[in-house]
Design an enzyme around this catalytic site. Structure first.
Site, PDB file in Angstrom:
ATOM      1  N   SER A 149       0.820  -1.225   0.000  1.00 22.70           N
ATOM      2  CA  SER A 149       0.000   0.000   0.000  1.00 22.70           C
ATOM      3  C   SER A 149       0.848   1.267   0.000  1.00 22.70           C
ATOM      4  CB  SER A 149      -0.943   0.008   1.203  1.00 22.70           C
ATOM      5  OG  SER A 149      -0.211   0.000   2.413  1.00 22.70           O
ATOM      6  N   ASN A 154      -2.739  -1.070  13.402  1.00 24.38           N
ATOM      7  CA  ASN A 154      -4.182  -0.828  13.282  1.00 24.38           C
ATOM      8  C   ASN A 154      -4.591   0.516  13.877  1.00 24.38           C
ATOM      9  OD1 ASN A 154      -4.148  -3.311  12.143  1.00 24.38           O
ATOM     10  ND2 ASN A 154      -5.087  -4.391  13.872  1.00 24.38           N
ATOM     11  N   THR A 196     -37.782  27.276 -14.636  1.00 20.36           N
ATOM     12  CA  THR A 196     -38.157  25.981 -14.060  1.00 20.36           C
ATOM     13  C   THR A 196     -38.414  25.106 -15.270  1.00 20.36           C
ATOM     14  OG1 THR A 196     -40.521  26.495 -14.012  1.00 20.36           O
ATOM     15  CG2 THR A 196     -39.265  27.051 -12.033  1.00 20.36           C
ATOM     16  N   HIS A 197     -38.121  23.827 -15.164  1.00 18.09           N
ATOM     17  CA  HIS A 197     -38.232  22.902 -16.304  1.00 18.09           C
ATOM     18  C   HIS A 197     -37.393  23.381 -17.488  1.00 18.09           C
ATOM     19  CE1 HIS A 197     -41.866  21.285 -14.226  1.00 18.09           C
ATOM     20  NE2 HIS A 197     -42.035  22.569 -13.911  1.00 18.09           N
ATOM     21  N   SER A 207     -10.773  24.234 -30.736  1.00 15.89           N
ATOM     22  CA  SER A 207     -10.915  22.943 -31.394  1.00 15.89           C
ATOM     23  C   SER A 207      -9.811  22.816 -32.437  1.00 15.89           C
ATOM     24  CB  SER A 207     -12.280  22.869 -32.079  1.00 15.89           C
ATOM     25  OG  SER A 207     -12.232  21.959 -33.162  1.00 15.89           O
ATOM     26  N   LYS A 241     -14.445  27.610 -32.610  1.00 12.32           N
ATOM     27  CA  LYS A 241     -14.945  27.087 -31.347  1.00 12.32           C
ATOM     28  C   LYS A 241     -14.221  27.614 -30.128  1.00 12.32           C
ATOM     29  CE  LYS A 241     -17.205  23.726 -30.657  1.00 12.32           C
ATOM     30  NZ  LYS A 241     -17.187  22.270 -30.535  1.00 12.32           N
ATOM     31  N   ASN A 268     -14.453  26.140 -26.327  1.00 12.75           N
ATOM     32  CA  ASN A 268     -15.110  25.086 -25.547  1.00 12.75           C
ATOM     33  C   ASN A 268     -14.928  25.302 -24.045  1.00 12.75           C
ATOM     34  OD1 ASN A 268     -15.794  23.787 -27.960  1.00 12.75           O
ATOM     35  ND2 ASN A 268     -13.824  22.708 -28.018  1.00 12.75           N
ATOM     36  N   GLU A 310     -16.968  21.553 -18.100  1.00 12.42           N
ATOM     37  CA  GLU A 310     -17.363  20.171 -18.402  1.00 12.42           C
ATOM     38  C   GLU A 310     -16.640  19.188 -17.475  1.00 12.42           C
ATOM     39  OE1 GLU A 310     -16.540  21.373 -22.732  1.00 12.42           O
ATOM     40  OE2 GLU A 310     -17.571  19.459 -22.917  1.00 12.42           O
ATOM     41  N   GLN A 359      -7.773  -1.364   4.015  1.00 11.97           N
ATOM     42  CA  GLN A 359      -6.644  -0.695   3.369  1.00 11.97           C
ATOM     43  C   GLN A 359      -7.105   0.001   2.078  1.00 11.97           C
ATOM     44  OE1 GLN A 359      -2.578  -2.337   3.338  1.00 11.97           O
ATOM     45  NE2 GLN A 359      -2.952  -2.828   1.193  1.00 11.97           N
TER      46      GLN A 359
HETATM   47  N1  ARG Z   1      -1.510  -0.678   5.298  1.00 16.77           N
HETATM   48  C1  ARG Z   1      -2.507  -0.996   6.267  1.00 16.77           C
HETATM   49  C2  ARG Z   1      -3.786  -0.220   5.992  1.00 16.77           C
HETATM   50  O1  ARG Z   1      -3.716   0.739   5.331  1.00 16.77           O
HETATM   51  C3  ARG Z   1      -2.012  -0.670   7.640  1.00 16.77           C
HETATM   52  C4  ARG Z   1      -2.605  -1.500   8.713  1.00 16.77           C
HETATM   53  C5  ARG Z   1      -2.148  -2.882   8.568  1.00 16.77           C
HETATM   54  N2  ARG Z   1      -2.505  -3.662   9.683  1.00 16.77           N
HETATM   55  C6  ARG Z   1      -2.434  -4.978   9.662  1.00 16.77           C
HETATM   56  N3  ARG Z   1      -2.795  -5.604  10.711  1.00 16.77           N
HETATM   57  N4  ARG Z   1      -2.022  -5.618   8.623  1.00 16.77           N
HETATM   58  O2  ARG Z   1      -4.847  -0.604   6.426  1.00 16.77           O
END
Ligand code: ARG
Length: 465
Positions: free
Chosen positions: A24, A111, A156-157, A278, A284, A286, A291, A323
């Site tokens: 991650s 955690n 409206t509409h 364009s 044009k 744009n 958008e 995660q």
């Molecule tokens: N990379 C993890 C996340 O974003 C961090 C927590 C990971 N905890 C674990 N018990 N593997 O959630």
């Protein structure tokens, strides 16, 4: 080789595909500042509670400062094998200060660490978005004041309904942005509790001081339940909901800019700064930025739906599914920030074609309600009857191919003999908007008052914020 952070009972390293799905760091590296701040708060607290030695805490803090400057200076080498930001930082810390680095993770888990880091990150993001929304409001109010008297068609509409002032229309978006800011502020208030010290899920046997780390990180208090602290991501969902609603508001305004700048409509022009040409059609211009603001809504709402679906049905407490909370959210908040700033730019850039607006405001018998109101006010006619009489007069005008205020008085009197020349005065778009003085109405006088009051509120905001 097994993982040096958690690989005690592992002999082999992960399969390449295991690493690829598990990693991650590409996303959570954006949490580096929050991760380091939380670690510093934790180490300081551990030393204050006599859980680690003061010397260790000092080395840890210095090492973390070094890592912060390495990351910000672009010299830090993030390693995919170390999975995430937490282990990248801790691993580098042990290179820098040696075995003492290993004491940092006492009474803590990834955690509660990731829950803390992401709360801090979302909080910072909300603060940035709030400042952007305030600047957007400021631009709208400035232009509203400038266009307090500019008459345009109200719809409206998407049918011409009644004349309104352009300033009034712009202030409608100021009100929406104000509620958007309120939703972010509410989300911020609820998210501002510290998960740190919940450890893996059950709390810890060490005599930690959660109030101290909460305070050091600017949280109002520690979260009261360790399971909840590591298991919930409602704080991200709330901020994403606020973002989704904000983006829906922006998309409606963006759509109006697309519509107004179309040559078919021609109420507004954007300059070279906010349009593109364009490659084939030289004439044009744009409205791409508008958008794209309209389109960004898709990914923002998508991120909210995606995380709701990730969280649905997850048993307590932390599951690796969670995660997946960061990538979509980070993308969505970045998109929203860009969208707000683009709208602010366009609001400042746009030029209203006042003559065209006034012409369009008078088309489609937009002052018919004013005539009906005159019949009610002056002839004491019941509104339903006045509506009917006016309908016949509109029919007559339309038959003769003229605007309401161009229809000869005699033609009106043929339908309702009691109509006098006085009635003609209410049929111009200027007098129509000027008469709408009820609270919240479109009269230039109201618009000026509202805009002035917004200017003051936004000024105070800037001072207190
Ligand atoms: N990379 C993890 C996340 O974003 C961090 C927590 C990971 N905890 C674990 N018990 N593997 O959630």
């Amino acid at each position: 080789m097994s993982n040096k952070m958690w690989g005690g009972r592992f002999e082999a390293g992960p399969d390449a595909i295991m690493e690829a799905i598990n990693v991650s760091i590409d996303v959570d590296r954006h949490l580096y500042a929050q991760d380091i701040a939380a670690s510093k708060a934790h180490a300081t607290m551990l030393a204050a509670q006599g859980i680690i030695a003061a010397d260790d805490a000092k080395n840890i803090a210095q090492g973390l400062d070094t890592i912060l400057s390495e990351i910000e200076g672009g010299t830090f080498s993030f390693k995919r094998a170390l999975e995430d930001i937490h282990m990248n930082v801790e691993s580098r810390l042990s290179e820098l200060i040696g075995a003492g680095a290993g004491r940092l993770h006492t009474a803590r888990s990834r955690n509660d660490q990731v829950a803390t880091d992401f709360r801090l990150w979302v909080r910072d993001t909300i603060d940035l978005l709030d400042a952007s929304l305030a600047a957007y409001q400021r631009a709208l109010v400035d232009r509203a004041l400038e266009h307090a008297d500019t008459v345009m068609p109200g719809f409206t509409h998407l049918q011409t309904a009644q004349p309104v002032t352009f300033g009034h229309h712009l202030l409608a978006y100021v009100e929406m942005a104000s509620r958007d800011r309120g939703r972010f502020a509410d989300a911020r208030r609820r998210l501002n509790e510290s998960p740190l010290g919940a450890a893996a899920l059950a709390g810890t046997s060490f005599p930690i001081d959660r109030a101290a780390t909460a305070k050091a990180l600017g949280f109002d208090r520690p979260m009261a339940n360790s399971l909840d602290a590591v298991a919930d991501r409602d704080f991200v969902l709330e901020a994403l909901s606020a973002a989704a609603i904000t983006s829906v508001h922006l998309s409606r305004f963006a759509e109006e800019i697309v519509l107004w700048t179309s040559p078919l409509v021609g109420l507004v022009k954007l300059s070279d700064k906010f349009t593109t040409g364009s490659s084939i059609m030289p004439q044009k211009r744009n409205p791409d930025a508008a958008e794209l603001v309209r389109a960004k809504t898709g990914r923002i709402i998508g991120a909210l739906s995606a995380l709701l679906i990730v969280m649905k049905g997850l048993p307590l407490t932390y599951q690796k599914d969670m995660q997946e909370d960061k990538e979509g959210a980070m993308d969505a908040f970045a998109a929203l920030s860009l969208a707000i700033n683009a709208m602010t730019g366009m609001v400042r850039d746009l030029v209203a074609d006042k003559a065209q607006m006034e012409r369009a405001a008078g088309e489609g018998y937009a002052t018919a309600t004013d005539l009906a109101d005159w019949l009610v006010r002056t002839l004491k006619m019941p509104f339903r009857e006045a509506h009917h009489v006016t309908g016949r007069i509109v029919g007559k005008a339309s038959e003769s191919g003229v605007a309401l205020d161009q229809l000869p008085l005699a033609a009106m009197q043929a339908i309702e003999p009691r109509i006098t020349a006085d009635a003609l005065a209410v049929l111009s778009v200027k007098s129509s908007v000027a008469s709408r003085t009820s609270f919240g109405g479109t009269a230039p006088k109201n618009v000026r008052e509202q805009a002035e009051s917004w200017l003051k509120r936004l000024q105070n905001d800037a001072i207190s914020g």
